[in-house]
Design an enzyme around this catalytic site. Structure first.
Site, PDB file in Angstrom:
ATOM      1  N   LYS A  83      33.912  17.359  41.559  1.00 56.55           N
ATOM      2  CA  LYS A  83      32.703  16.964  40.843  1.00 56.55           C
ATOM      3  C   LYS A  83      32.181  15.663  41.436  1.00 56.55           C
ATOM      4  CE  LYS A  83      32.157  18.038  36.017  1.00 56.55           C
ATOM      5  NZ  LYS A  83      32.549  17.640  34.665  1.00 56.55           N
TER       6      LYS A  83
HETATM    7  C1  E4P Z   1      30.673  18.975  32.187  1.00 53.89           C
HETATM    8  O1  E4P Z   1      31.193  19.283  33.240  1.00 53.89           O
HETATM    9  C2  E4P Z   1      31.052  17.817  31.374  1.00 53.89           C
HETATM   10  O2  E4P Z   1      32.446  17.665  31.424  1.00 53.89           O
HETATM   11  C3  E4P Z   1      30.726  17.981  29.916  1.00 53.89           C
HETATM   12  O3  E4P Z   1      30.115  19.209  29.650  1.00 53.89           O
HETATM   13  C4  E4P Z   1      30.125  16.785  29.265  1.00 53.89           C
HETATM   14  O4  E4P Z   1      29.909  17.073  27.916  1.00 53.89           O
HETATM   15  P1  E4P Z   1      29.669  15.956  26.798  1.00 53.89           P
HETATM   16  O5  E4P Z   1      28.240  15.563  26.830  1.00 53.89           O
HETATM   17  O6  E4P Z   1      30.015  16.654  25.510  1.00 53.89           O
HETATM   18  O7  E4P Z   1      30.603  14.817  27.124  1.00 53.89           O
END
Ligand code: E4P
Length: 214
Positions: A83
């Site tokens: 990521k």
């Molecule tokens: C995606 O890859 C992220 O880990 C995640 O969906 C973030 O979500 P949040 O806004 O609930 O922290």
């Protein structure tokens, strides 16, 4: 539409796998912190457990450091996806990593033009964060719709992961729009099979079954 689980908790992953609803995993530093375990221990356990892609976030800010970190992460398993945050440095890293055959998931995407740039850089996945947009009074699913339209116009192979999902309605809308993947918190996954009329129906059938002579 593929279902990923958005978690680093192994118990949730095992339960989701038993349900047959886990095609992959996304993690982030906040989710890893919640486990209380060492980063490498968590990541290796998840990579071994899950047959599908597992996104693990690089935390460097400079492209060259992200690239070095990504090489280490990708060496941990064939299913590892790195990521990379949506920044100029991130785009440079995505381009270089693509040339090395390392899969990337461009994260923290909040605009269609960010997604377009990530796809042009050769990202394997982009992650628009719908819930965080809804939280500030914007329309997260409209972002997904615009990204899908753009990717379709130019036949990009980059897959769209609908992220920061908060409700079953996000999942329904993602499916209707034709998003490739949703990444779900375990709590949202657990809500999806439920319907009150199903529960009422089961109770009625069981009550009537008691009246059947055996
Ligand atoms: C995606 O890859 C992220 O880990 C995640 O969906 C973030 O979500 P949040 O806004 O609930 O922290």
């Amino acid at each position: 539409m593929d279902f990923f689980l958005d978690t680093a908790l192994v118990d949730e992953i095992r339960a989701g796998l038993e349900m047959g609803m886990v095609d992959g995993i996304t993690t982030n530093p906040s989710l890893v912190a919640k486990t209380g375990k060492k980063f490498m221990d968590v990541v290796k356990e998840i990579l071994d457990l899950v047959p599908g892609p597992v996104s693990i976030e690089a935390v460097s800010e400079k492209a060259e450091d992200m690239i070095a970190e990504a090489r280490d992460i990708s060496g941990l398993g064939e299913n590892a996806v790195v990521k990379i945050p949506m920044t100029e440095e991130g785009l440079k890293a995505v381009r270089a990593l693509g040339e090395e055959g390392i899969s990337t998931n461009v994260t923290l995407v909040f605009s269609p033009l960010q997604a377009l740039m990530a796809a042009k850089a050769g990202a394997s996945y982009v992650s628009p964060f719908v819930g965080r947009l809804d939280d500030v009074g914007e329309d997260g699913m409209s972002l997904v719709s615009q990204i899908l339209e753009i990717f379709d116009n130019y036949m990009f192979e980059t897959e769209v992961i609908v992220a920061s999902v908060r409700t079953p309605t996000h999942v329904l809308t993602a499916a209707r729009l034709g998003a490739d993947i949703v990444t779900l918190p375990y709590g949202v996954l657990k809500k999806l099979p439920k319907h009150p009329l199903t529960d009422v129906g089961i109770a009625k059938f069981l009550a009537d079954w008691e009246k059947v002579p055996k």
